[in-house]
Structure formats: structure tokens, C-alpha cells
Design a protein around this motif. Structure first.
Motif, PDB file in Angstrom:
ATOM      1  N   UNK A  91      38.517  46.422  27.415  1.00  9.09           N
ATOM      2  CA  UNK A  91      39.627  47.265  27.862  1.00  9.09           C
ATOM      3  C   UNK A  91      40.434  46.600  28.969  1.00  9.09           C
ATOM      4  N   UNK A  92      40.417  47.159  30.167  1.00  7.65           N
ATOM      5  CA  UNK A  92      41.238  46.623  31.252  1.00  7.65           C
ATOM      6  C   UNK A  92      40.607  45.403  31.922  1.00  7.65           C
ATOM      7  N   UNK A  93      39.465  44.958  31.458  1.00  4.82           N
ATOM      8  CA  UNK A  93      38.775  43.788  32.023  1.00  4.82           C
ATOM      9  C   UNK A  93      38.774  42.606  31.042  1.00  4.82           C
ATOM     10  N   UNK A  94      39.749  42.531  30.134  1.00  4.88           N
ATOM     11  CA  UNK A  94      39.796  41.456  29.148  1.00  4.88           C
ATOM     12  C   UNK A  94      39.959  40.082  29.784  1.00  4.88           C
ATOM     13  N   UNK A  95      40.453  40.034  30.998  1.00  7.40           N
ATOM     14  CA  UNK A  95      40.635  38.764  31.689  1.00  7.40           C
ATOM     15  C   UNK A  95      39.375  38.330  32.439  1.00  7.40           C
ATOM     16  N   UNK A  96      38.271  39.027  32.207  1.00  3.06           N
ATOM     17  CA  UNK A  96      37.021  38.762  32.924  1.00  3.06           C
ATOM     18  C   UNK A  96      35.891  38.382  31.972  1.00  3.06           C
ATOM     19  N   UNK A  97      34.931  37.671  32.538  1.00  2.00           N
ATOM     20  CA  UNK A  97      33.665  37.364  31.874  1.00  2.00           C
ATOM     21  C   UNK A  97      32.582  37.881  32.812  1.00  2.00           C
ATOM     22  N   UNK A  98      31.606  38.574  32.261  1.00  2.00           N
ATOM     23  CA  UNK A  98      30.520  39.124  33.063  1.00  2.00           C
ATOM     24  C   UNK A  98      29.259  38.310  32.851  1.00  2.00           C
ATOM     25  N   UNK A  99      28.653  37.875  33.954  1.00  2.00           N
ATOM     26  CA  UNK A  99      27.428  37.080  33.927  1.00  2.00           C
ATOM     27  C   UNK A  99      26.345  37.910  34.599  1.00  2.00           C
ATOM     28  N   UNK A 100      25.300  38.240  33.835  1.00  2.00           N
ATOM     29  CA  UNK A 100      24.181  39.011  34.372  1.00  2.00           C
ATOM     30  C   UNK A 100      23.033  38.061  34.672  1.00  2.00           C
ATOM     31  N   UNK A 112      33.590  37.150  36.578  1.00  2.00           N
ATOM     32  CA  UNK A 112      34.308  35.892  36.778  1.00  2.00           C
ATOM     33  C   UNK A 112      35.632  35.933  36.025  1.00  2.00           C
ATOM     34  N   UNK A 113      36.648  35.235  36.518  1.00  2.00           N
ATOM     35  CA  UNK A 113      37.917  35.166  35.790  1.00  2.00           C
ATOM     36  C   UNK A 113      37.746  34.325  34.516  1.00  2.00           C
ATOM     37  N   UNK A 114      38.051  34.921  33.377  1.00  2.00           N
ATOM     38  CA  UNK A 114      37.848  34.260  32.083  1.00  2.00           C
ATOM     39  C   UNK A 114      38.633  32.957  31.977  1.00  2.00           C
ATOM     40  N   UNK A 115      39.849  32.923  32.521  1.00  2.00           N
ATOM     41  CA  UNK A 115      40.655  31.707  32.400  1.00  2.00           C
ATOM     42  C   UNK A 115      40.032  30.538  33.153  1.00  2.00           C
ATOM     43  N   UNK A 116      39.375  30.788  34.277  1.00  2.00           N
ATOM     44  CA  UNK A 116      38.714  29.722  35.046  1.00  2.00           C
ATOM     45  C   UNK A 116      37.476  29.216  34.308  1.00  2.00           C
ATOM     46  N   UNK A 117      36.719  30.134  33.714  1.00  2.00           N
ATOM     47  CA  UNK A 117      35.534  29.739  32.945  1.00  2.00           C
ATOM     48  C   UNK A 117      35.965  28.944  31.719  1.00  2.00           C
ATOM     49  N   UNK A 118      37.004  29.409  31.042  1.00  2.00           N
ATOM     50  CA  UNK A 118      37.522  28.706  29.861  1.00  2.00           C
ATOM     51  C   UNK A 118      37.987  27.292  30.226  1.00  2.00           C
TER      52      UNK A 118
END
Length: 156
Positions: A91-100, A112-118
Motif C-alpha cells: 500500500x503506502x509503503x511500496x517504496x520500502x523494504x522490511x527486514x526482520x 529500509x528505502x527500496x531504491x537504496x537497497x535496489x
């Protein structure tokens, strides 16, 4: 103190690797997040792994090591079981990656910001393309270090 990690490009690390600074976010309660300075690192000497250094502002950061493939798969779907799992935002967090990260008796979910991880993963691909990791392994050297009682993984 927070910093704008989106302005820091992925950089080459000493010894054929790359690294990127991240400003991870942790939700401590609904509506309140805390910044965690972090860094993703990659070394061609350990081509299957990525290193996540948390609290890089400390004298000794807390480092987690997990598969590069786990991180890459987590950009698009749920990946990993056990100590580390990664999944994309919804949803509104599509620009994020979650690391557990799960340790002894506790877990933390880092955003984490998805674009930085990518971008970081693209840098690792330019060093060692997926599928060619085995060509970067020094199995004889690894076996020699293990037999001598030395460390199995590369240094910083």
C-alpha cells in the motif's frame, strides 16, 4: 542526529566490494519511529553474502550476515525464514523494504528505502553477477584458514 542517506551513493569498499549507508526506521509504537544508522556491505571474497551493520555510529556495530539472494528476493516478495526475513512494503509503503531480524527471544522490523537497497544490489551484480558466485570462491584458501583455526569470512 539523522542524515540524508539518499544523497550518499553506493561506494566501492576496500578489497573488491561495495557499501551503502542507510537510515533504517524502527517502529517502537504506533506513530513513533526511531532512526537506526546502518550500512549494507558486500565483498567479492564472500560472494553469496551481504553484511548489514546496524548502529554504525557505535564503536562496534552490530552485524548480521545473510544471503544476497534473500535480500534480492525480498524486494518483490516474502523471503527468508529463521533469523532474517525480508519483504516489500504494501500500500503506502511500496517504496520500502522490511527486514526482520530475530535473535534470542526478540525481533525487530527495520524499514529500509527500496531504491537504496535496489541500487546496492545492482552494485553487487556489477561485481559478481548472480550465478557466477562460485567463480569468486577461494575454496583452498577457506579450507586452509579453517584448518589453521582462522576466520572463515572476509574482514571489513
Amino acid at each position: 542526529m539523522t542524515y540524508d542517506s539518499s544523497r550518499v551513493p553506493a561506494q566501492r569498499a576496500p578489497g573488491d566490494g561495495c557499501a551503502v549507508a542507510l537510515d533504517l526506521r524502527v517502529a517502537v509504537c504506533p506513530g513513533l519511529t526511531v532512526s537506526v544508522p546502518a550500512r549494507l556491505r558486500y565483498h567479492t571474497a564472500d560472494p553469496y553474502a551481504v553484511f548489514l551493520d546496524n548502529h554504525t555510529d557505535l564503536a562496534t556495530p552490530i552485524t548480521w550476515v545473510f544471503a544476497r539472494d534473500l535480500l534480492a528476493t525480498g524486494l518483490h516478495g516474502w523471503s527468508g525464514i529463521g533469523s532474517v526475513s525480508v519483504h516489500p512494503g504494501v500500500d503506502d509503503r511500496l517504496d520500502s523494504v522490511f527486514i526482520t531480524l530475530t535473535g534470542e527471544g526478540s525481533s525487530v522490523v527495520l524499514r529500509a528505502p527500496a531504491n537504496r537497497v535496489r541500487a546496492f544490489l545492482e552494485s553487487t551484480e556489477s561485481l559478481v553477477p548472480t550465478g557466477l558466485e562460485r567463480t569468486h570462491l577461494d575454496l583452498d584458501g577457506l579450507l586452509r584458514r579453517l584448518c589453521d583455526g582462522g576466520a572463515a569470512s572476509p574482514g571489513p
